[in-house]
Write an enzyme that holds these catalytic residues in place. Structure first.
Site, mmCIF file in Angstrom:
data_model
loop_
_atom_site.group_PDB
_atom_site.id
_atom_site.type_symbol
_atom_site.label_atom_id
_atom_site.label_comp_id
_atom_site.label_asym_id
_atom_site.label_seq_id
_atom_site.Cartn_x
_atom_site.Cartn_y
_atom_site.Cartn_z
ATOM 1 N N HIS A 199 0.845 -1.204 0.000
ATOM 2 C CA HIS A 199 0.000 0.000 0.000
ATOM 3 C C HIS A 199 0.876 1.249 0.000
ATOM 4 C CE1 HIS A 199 0.833 -1.039 4.191
ATOM 5 N NE2 HIS A 199 0.800 0.258 4.441
ATOM 6 N N HIS A 227 0.921 5.320 1.151
ATOM 7 C CA HIS A 227 0.303 6.352 1.984
ATOM 8 C C HIS A 227 0.305 7.686 1.230
ATOM 9 C CE1 HIS A 227 0.786 4.269 6.017
ATOM 10 N NE2 HIS A 227 1.621 3.568 5.283
#
Ligand code: AMP
Ligand code: ZN
Length: 131
Positions: A97, A99
């Protein structure tokens, strides 16, 4: 199944910012800055070293679009786009992922940037990195 896979499958709740066939973006449950968003592939890959190029491109394309959207709507003074790979770098959820962290003047977020005062020989580093 990992926690982000459960979120993607709607088995646990989240605040979805964006979704398409390949990518999901959610609000980080612990907002480092107002609008802190996590962008991830729907398929489970552990980190940047595991995700294939085509999936990576889709995630990063969404990261750019969402950064623009957050910039327009939230109007931060700046934005950090960050990925943590492996525990040593601070990765806590082992589903790749990215940010997006909106930043504001005088916010108290500190990324660790100690002054290493040219600890390494740059020619030696260059040789190693490029070997
Ligand atoms: P990292 O440390 O780079 O692996 O980032 C993991 C992030 O996931 C952290 O910033 C957590 O706050 C966030 N997080 C963990 N669980 C959830 C959840 N259920 N919903 C939204 N964000 C989460
Ligand atoms: Zn997963």
């Amino acid at each position: 199944m990992c926690i982000f896979c459960k979120i993607i499958n709607n088995e646990i709740p989240s605040k979805k910012v964006y979704e398409d066939d390949d990518v999901v973006a959610i609000l980080d449950i612990s907002q480092a800055g107002y609008g802190h968003t996590l962008v991830m592939p729907k398929k489970h890959y552990e980190n940047i070293l595991e995700i294939p190029d085509n999936e990576y491109s889709k995630v990063m394309s969404a990261v750019k679009k969402l950064s623009e959207k957050i910039n327009k709507n939230v109007k931060p003074d700046g934005i950090n786009v960050i990925n943590n790979t492996n525990e040593a770098a601070g990765q806590t959820v082992m589903h790749y992922h990215v940010h997006i962290i909106p930043r504001f003047k005088d916010d108290d977020i500190r990324f660790i940037t100690p002054d290493h005062q040219n600890k390494y020989d740059l020619d030696e580093v260059l040789k190693k990195v490029c070997e």
